[in-house]
Structures are given as structure tokens and as C-alpha cells.
Design a protein around this motif. Sequence first.
Motif, PDB file in Angstrom:
ATOM      1  N   THR B 484       0.766  -1.283  -0.045  1.00 22.21           N
ATOM      2  CA  THR B 484      -0.053  -0.299   0.074  1.00 22.21           C
ATOM      3  C   THR B 484       1.019   1.064   0.332  1.00 22.21           C
ATOM      4  N   LEU B 485       0.602   2.528  -0.320  1.00 25.57           N
ATOM      5  CA  LEU B 485       0.852   3.536  -0.285  1.00 25.57           C
ATOM      6  C   LEU B 485       0.472   4.834   0.749  1.00 25.57           C
ATOM      7  N   LYS B 486       1.590   5.298   1.231  1.00 25.66           N
ATOM      8  CA  LYS B 486       1.015   6.242   2.274  1.00 25.66           C
ATOM      9  C   LYS B 486       1.794   7.492   1.737  1.00 25.66           C
ATOM     10  N   GLU B 487       0.483   8.672   1.456  1.00 25.51           N
ATOM     11  CA  GLU B 487       1.168   9.806   1.198  1.00 25.51           C
ATOM     12  C   GLU B 487       1.932  10.160   1.937  1.00 25.51           C
ATOM     13  N   SER B 488       2.914  10.554   1.895  1.00 25.21           N
ATOM     14  CA  SER B 488       3.963  11.258   3.028  1.00 25.21           C
ATOM     15  C   SER B 488       4.053  12.609   2.622  1.00 25.21           C
ATOM     16  N   ALA B 499       5.521   8.682  -1.735  1.00 19.35           N
ATOM     17  CA  ALA B 499       4.256   8.216  -0.612  1.00 19.35           C
ATOM     18  C   ALA B 499       5.513   7.748  -0.058  1.00 19.35           C
ATOM     19  N   SER B 500       5.098   6.540   1.262  1.00 18.51           N
ATOM     20  CA  SER B 500       5.720   5.778   1.347  1.00 18.51           C
ATOM     21  C   SER B 500       4.830   4.533   1.044  1.00 18.51           C
ATOM     22  N   ILE B 502       4.254   0.350   1.551  1.00 15.97           N
ATOM     23  CA  ILE B 502       4.453  -0.154   3.245  1.00 15.97           C
ATOM     24  C   ILE B 502       3.804  -1.515   2.200  1.00 15.97           C
ATOM     25  N   LYS B 505       3.196  -3.885   7.504  1.00 15.00           N
ATOM     26  CA  LYS B 505       2.868  -2.878   8.596  1.00 15.00           C
ATOM     27  C   LYS B 505       4.735  -1.645   8.322  1.00 15.00           C
ATOM     28  N   SER B 507       7.077   0.057   5.874  1.00 12.59           N
ATOM     29  CA  SER B 507       7.965   0.845   5.659  1.00 12.59           C
ATOM     30  C   SER B 507       8.587   0.605   5.038  1.00 12.59           C
ATOM     31  N   TYR B 510      10.660   4.980  -0.405  1.00 12.49           N
ATOM     32  CA  TYR B 510       9.409   6.196  -0.592  1.00 12.49           C
ATOM     33  C   TYR B 510       9.558   5.811  -2.245  1.00 12.49           C
TER      34      TYR B 510
END
Lengths: 506, 547
Positions: B484-488, B499-500, B502, B505, B507, B510
Motif C-alpha cells: 500500500t502507499l501512504k502519502e508522506s 508516498a511511503s 508499505i 506494516k 515502510s 519511498y
Amino acid sequence: MQDNSNEGDISDRLSPIERKIVPFLSLSFDEILSKSGLDEVSIIRGLRLLENKGLLKLVINKREAVELGTNGIYYKKNHLPERQLLSFLEKNGHCTLEEAQKSSKLSENEFKVSLGILKGKAFITLSNGKISLNATKEEIIKKSLEEQFIDSLPLYIDSLSPEQKFAFDNLKKRKDIIIVQTKSSIKINLTESGKNISGKVFKSDLIEELTPDMIKNWSKQKKFRKYDMSAQVPRLIGGRRHFMNEAIERGKKIWLEMGFKEMSGNKAVTSFWNFDALFTAQDHPVREMQDTFFIKGVNGKLPDDKELVSSVKSSHETGVHGSKGWQYEWKKSEAERVVLRTHTTCLSAQTLASLRKMKDKRGKFFAIGKCFRNETVDWSHGFEFNQAEGIVIDPKANFRNLLGYLREFFKKMGFSEVKFVPSFFPYTEPSVEVYGYNNIKKKWMEIGGAGILRPEVTVPLLGEYIPVLAWGPGFDRAVLEQYKIADLREMYENDLKDIREKKIIL
Amino acid sequence: MASVKFPRKEFEKHMKLNPEIEKKISMFGTNLESISENEIELEILPNRPDLLSLEGFMRSFKAFIGKHSEIKYRIKANEKNKFVKVENSVSSVRPYTVCAIVKKLSFDEDKIKGIIDLQEKLHSTLGRNRKKIAIGIYPLDKISFPIKFEARKPEEIRFKPLEYDREMSGREILQKHPTGKEFAHLLQGELYPVFVDSKENILSMPPIINSNETGRVTTSTKEVFVECSGSDLNSLKKTLNIIVTTLADMGGEINAVEVRYDKEKIITPNLSPDKIKVSLENINSLLGIELSEKELSKLLPKMGHEYSKGNVSVPAWRTDILHEVDIIEDVAIAYGYENIVPEIPQISTIGEESEMSIFKKTLTHLLVGLGFDEISSFHLVKPDEIALAGIPEKYRLELENSKTEYKFLRPNLMIAAMRTFAGNKDNEYPQRIFEMGTVFTPEESEKSGIKETENLVIACSPSNFTEIKQVLDYILKITGLEYTLKESNSPGFIDGRTASIIVGKKSIGYFGEMHPETLRNWNIKMPISALEISLDDLYSLIKNQPK
């Protein structure tokens, strides 16, 4: 170039551009440009293609041409400033300098230049700030050499008459009136077969690009245009490994084929692994800042195996296994200093220590990895270099075996002829330097050092004395030779053109 | 390693050079670097400082080629009044000295040069640039016994150093005299050591310089006093032995000197051989040859040793014999490396590449297949680069002493990618690059205090978010990992376009589109998108996937 004297054959091969040019082939380049409806670049490409077919010969001459500059274009329309001043004076007769400048609408600079020129021609005289006109009517009407020159531009420099040359030299000194540009003049010399087809109009029902539609509706009557096999095509850029890593891959293959297992480990290590475990005395010059990179602000720790540490300590202080040792007081703090490894031998030391508790310690290991030394960078030195290293742990191993491995190894490296000469390394005894015969340079070259690890090294690490054969072939130098690289810095420059176009080595 | 040049004329007084001799010189372990009309240049390995003088070399080499003359040095007993007193004050500065007197010398220019060269070469090799050993040689007629070796405050030292015609204090010498300046770092305490004769003349201030009055040997010198001072008594004795045997080979007569320490008196030099035991069995098994006892007893004398029933007497000038293996190497040299037949043992082992190597190679093939070019860059980065990358102080690892502009261990591979784009502005676009390599971060729990991670950087120019996301997606899909990607807000990237990455759980890296300010700072004119991930993390995640 192809021999295509047969007209029918030629018509099969003409590309659309060529077909557009052929009807005008007997004309000059400039005429083709105006009549064919093609742009200059396309025409040159078409002519080149025709040249490749042996239909013509292009003669391209580079010539220097004189053209109007930005001021020149303006003056051609509105007359040179000296002409403007002359006309003003003709209308107004005598007047003061100030009046003349104001009314003639010339800039200060133009005005000065114009005065100078007219004075030089003795058309005017100056006295007490007044200008008087001396020129006759005929003199005034007649166009000057400069004016004539400007009217006749563009001209080639090599074909100027003496008068034109005079005007050219004068105008060259003035701002932006004329400019000199290199021009290519293109002359088309038709060959016999070229003359034959010149002026002809060829039908263009030949197939250019094959399309899915044509495949579907294929009929035998259709014909393809034949291509010029030697025509240039745009160059491809594919993905490419860095040549140094290509070389490392080849190096690894040799070790793997000889049954060696790869070692890996950290690049930043305590001095314990890099020096102490290899019986390098703590006052040895290699451990000085001068030669080795030390890392600020980190705390190194010795291995947890207390027995190992104390055995290395006594190896230095009093000697182990009958050795005298170096006879000094070994300091833990010195061994804890963190360095960038100066050789891959520290990996060998760690590998040996990992076998300490094992019953069967036999094995063959290798590593190819980056090492570091505190050096400035020049064509033959860098602060990073690759080192290769192999060890053989075997209670039955001996010096003869070492020479055997070396001969086999370097044969795989491409040295069919090697010789062995006594040498010295701090952690091996006996030690040997391997020389390989370089067939191209016709001389012997140092290609690697080797030896049997000293008991002062192996006893603390392995817990007993087992002969360990060790060798470290020079790596970067060999890669430089293979790729014919003259300057070591090229290895780290990451010039993408260079990486993309490096020749492959088999 | 030291290279020495001997005058060819002097060399050929001992033996004429010919191809056979030249080959023998190299097979003796002294590589023949060059021969010219006037000089012969040899490379002397660090374990044989006794070969640094022509005399020392000839002594051993003649034995090696069988031109054996028995080597015996006599030492005349010390004269009662000619002793050296070592004061307690030197114990914390330069605790030891050993001394000798050599008489009946007749120097010519070549010999003086030879002995000075030897002295300098010993200083720089065995003497660790005078730190461990310093040697002084004085004309005997200029000095008067007994001599004191003591430590004084620098202001209490006054003499004319070599090449100077005026008196200087100890401190002045370190500040003004060229040799003083060069070696000043060796005397940093409150006391400096000096040799002083009975008339209170200072002979020298080791390890810096001799007195101009008493420390100059000339062609008229017939007798000399030699001292070696330093921190390691054993090395000093060996050094003295090398000097006095060289002087003896020049025709001198060695005389002993008594050195009086506080608690004991020693008589130096001592040329009695060192004893070491060897076993024929060990020799044969380590070298893989079959020598008889008789053959061994013929080989060892070629290297200057005496041998009798398992006992070796090692010449007193050899510094390198610590263990039986050192004798075994001498046997091998005497036997001739060229006479040992190489033989590879027939044991089978399986070659094995490390798992990480295999993983990296697999990824490399994928990336090259996608049309990426691999770069290979330094593990070190420049101060302005680490600043541009926005690495906080506490994550920086700085070298103590780099001689180049590269002063930090690289914290990531992105810096290398940016440097590469900045350096390739004139090359064809698009430029699509990648690199795999080690990056470094401080980590207290590691033995070295540094955590090393294998990373992968991929970067394209000109490029955008979509293109780099495609590459990321391709790689992760092909490894079978769900991500998954998490905006960072990764520094240097455009907000909302980075994004990070993931997995589970964790990371693992990026990616994103580089901010124009970042590009301008690097002097880059084309848009860049890039990703950096940890290969160590990626590998362990792949390995631990449910099957």
C-alpha cells in the motif's frame, strides 16, 4: 554504395523523397529547393540516398559569405548615415555642427562616423564649428563603393573584386552593417545512370510500410519498394549494467566454478577485524590516519567471544603456537576504533572465526568487494577499490596446493603463463607474488599476492592451527586493462554515454 | 616496501651482473627494479631491513647463490670507562638505548652515503619514521666518555644542530629547524631526551637531530660511536646489529659498550644468534615437498642460518623470525619457488553465491530489461551533497581524516542518482538509471556502531509520478508482494506527489516526483521521479511470504 545501373531496378528502390527530387535532378540545388516543394533538410537527405545508389556525386563546398547585418538591412533601406548627412548638407549648404547633427536625425556615433568619412573623401571641410560642402554635384550623386557593395550582397569572400574588397574592409569595421557566415554550397554532379533517370517521373504504387490492412487484402501484383541496405538508422539505447559490475560478475563466476562459497559482510568494521585479527601490530603505519579512514563519533565493540579476543591479544603480546609475538602491550581501545575496511581479508578473518566452534572447519570461500584507503584521487589511484580474495581451509593444504590453485585461478583469468616469486605480506608465511605474462605488452606483470595465513592469525581465529591458503588477485587494474580504460576515475564518473556504449567483454 | 639503489660499480666489485644473477636476485625475494649504467635498484620487502645496505644484501645473497663465506663477527670487549649511563628521566620519554663503538674504519664517499642511506631507510621502515627507533652515529674523537642519556626541559637544551652554526634551544629546534619541524610531533611532552658527553656537550636530541659539532662523519673519521634509542628494546638491539655488521663488512672492528640502566647493566651489541626449533615433518607438510634431513641442512645455510638436528641458529640481524613458519619460508626460498611443482588437490566443494547476490542479480536483470542503465558510485559523499539531501546531523557519519572532498558515508543512494543526473546534462535523454549498494546509518546496537543496509535507487529523467509508480508496481507485483502507499512528505519531493511504500506494516522505502527547488539546487533542468527502497527489507519480506 550499390551498383544499380538498371533503371527498372532503381525505380523499385526510390523512396518517396527521392522520387520527388528525380524530376528536377538536372537543376541546381537552389532550383530544386524552389521547385520540388521540399525543405532543405529533406532535399539533402534525398540527395544522399541518391548518391548512395550511385546516381550522383554531391560536392559540398564550405565558403565564407558576406551578408547584411541588422544595421546593414536598415541602411540598405534608409541609406548609409554618410549619405543621409550628405543629402542634408546638399539641401542646406553651410551650417554648424550642432545644427547638422540635430537636423540630420543621426545618432551621435553615426554622425561622427559620417563626418569622418566625408572628410576623408574631401567632400567637406570643418572650421570654427561649421561645415562647408566642397563636393561637386556628380560626386554627390555617384554611389560610393560601400553603397554599391551593400546593394550587391550576398557575395562570397573568395570572389570579391578589389573594389568590393576595399568596401568590405571599411564596412567590417562598422557595427553590424555586414556579417560573415560560412555557407555550404551544394553542387550535384550526375553520374551516367543519374543522367539517364534525371527528369523522369516515377510512379509510386510501390509499398512503403507494410500494414495489417495490406496483409489482409494481399494480392500478388503488389510490389515493395526495395530498401537501401546501407542506409543509416537511428541508434537504440538499451538498458545496460555498469561495466564494473559486469566485470565483478565475470570474476565471481571463476570462483564459483572452482567451488568457492561467497563471503559477505560490513564495510565499516572495528580495527579488531581489519587489523588485530590479522596480526597487524597496533603501531603499524597502515593503522595511522594517513592511510586508513576512521569514522567519527561511533563506538566500536569487540566480539562477544571473550576467548577469541584474549587469544588475539596474546598473539600480539607474547605470541601463540610457539611464536614470539610482537612483544608489546596490546590495547583494547585501539582495536575498538571503527574503520572502513582496507581489505576484504577482514571478511576472511570473520569467516574463520565463525568456524571456530565447528568440528569440520574445512571449506573454500571467496569475496569480491569494495575496500577503502585514505588517498587523493588521480588517474591511477582512488579512495575506493575492489578487492578479490579467496581462502582454502584444509588441514592437508600446503604451499604446493596454493601454487596449484593460483595457476588454475589465473588461467581462468586469462594468464596461461604465470611465475611465482617470494614476497611478503604481514599475515601470510610463506608468501608469494604471482606474475602473469601479458601477451600484448610482452612482459611479466604483478597480478596478485598470496600465501598461507600465519599461525598468529589462524590459531586465535580457528582455535587451532590449520593451514589456510589465501590469495587476493588485483581486480581494478585487470578491469582497466580489459576495457582499455586509461583513467581510473572513469569507473565512478557514471557518464551514461560511456556506460551505454561500453564494448562487451566475453 | 623500500626500494634501494646501490652504485653498480660497488655492486660489481662483489659479482658481475648477468642474466642468471639477475634472475637469482628476484628469486631471492628482492625484486630487481632496474639496472642502469651507474645504479642497480632493488625492492626490499619490509621483513628484511637487514638487506637495506649493499653490505647486508651481499652478505645474505652470496650465501643464497652458494658463494658462501663463513660469516663470523668478533666483538671486542668493552673498555671500562667507555659506558653510557641511562638516567631515569628518560623512562617516560624514550626509555631505551643500545650502543656500540666501531673502530678501524676507512670511509670513502660511497661508504658514507651507504651508511646514511641505511640509517634513513631504517628510520622510515623498522623505526616507524623515527617514532620507534632513532639512530645516531658520531666520530669517536669528538666526544668524551662516559655519556649520559637523559631527559631535560627544552629550555635547558642548547646546542648547534646539524647545518646550523648557532646554538638553539630544544624548543627552537622544533620550531625553526627543518628536521625539527618535520618530527616535532614525536616530542610533545615536557621533557626532551638528549645524549650528553662528560664535557657537558650535547651530542644529539633524539629522534630529531645531532649536534653540528659532534655528529658529522667524514672521510677522515676512523672510529665511530653508534647509539639507537627508542621505545622497544628488542627492535633497538636488532637495528644496532644491522648497523654494526654493515660497518664491520666495510672493514670496521666492533667494540662493545656498557649501557647502565638504573637496575641493570647491559653490554651491547650482542651478535649471538637466536635459536628456534623446526621439525622436518612440519616443513615438508606445509610446503608439500619431501626434503631429507641432509637436504634441509644444506638449504638453511643458503639463507644464513645454521642448522643442526632440529635446531636453527638465526643470524642476529634478522628481525623477521617469529615462528617456525618464517624458517619454512626461508627453506622454500632456498629450495626455489620455481622448483615447487604446483598441484591442485582433488577435493570437491560446491560453489555458492550469497543469497543477497543472487537476489540483486535477479532484480538487475529485470531493471536492465526495462531499459535502465546501472550506475556505480562512491560510498562516500561530499558535505554539500549531504546538506542538500537534508540529512539531520545525528544521522550523518563523518570520516575523521579524509584527504578528498568526499567526507561522509552515504546515507542513501538518492544522492548518487542526483549527482549522476547533474553530471549527464549533455547526454541523451531519457535517462533511466538505477543502483544497488550499501548505505550507512548510526546504530548503537551494532558492533561497529553503524547499520549497513543494501538499498536500491531507481530514477528517471525527464519523468513524472506515473512513470516511477509504474516501475514500482512492476517490481513489487513480480515479487508477489502486496503493498500500500501512504502519502508522506519526503524532503525534496513535491507535496502530494510522494508516498511511503508499505508492505505488511513496514515502510520499505519511498518514491515520488522531485520538487523543482531540489532540482534547481542540484543544477538539474529536467523533471525527475525516483524511488529508493531497502533491498534487505524487500528480501526478507519475499522470503517470509506465506507459500
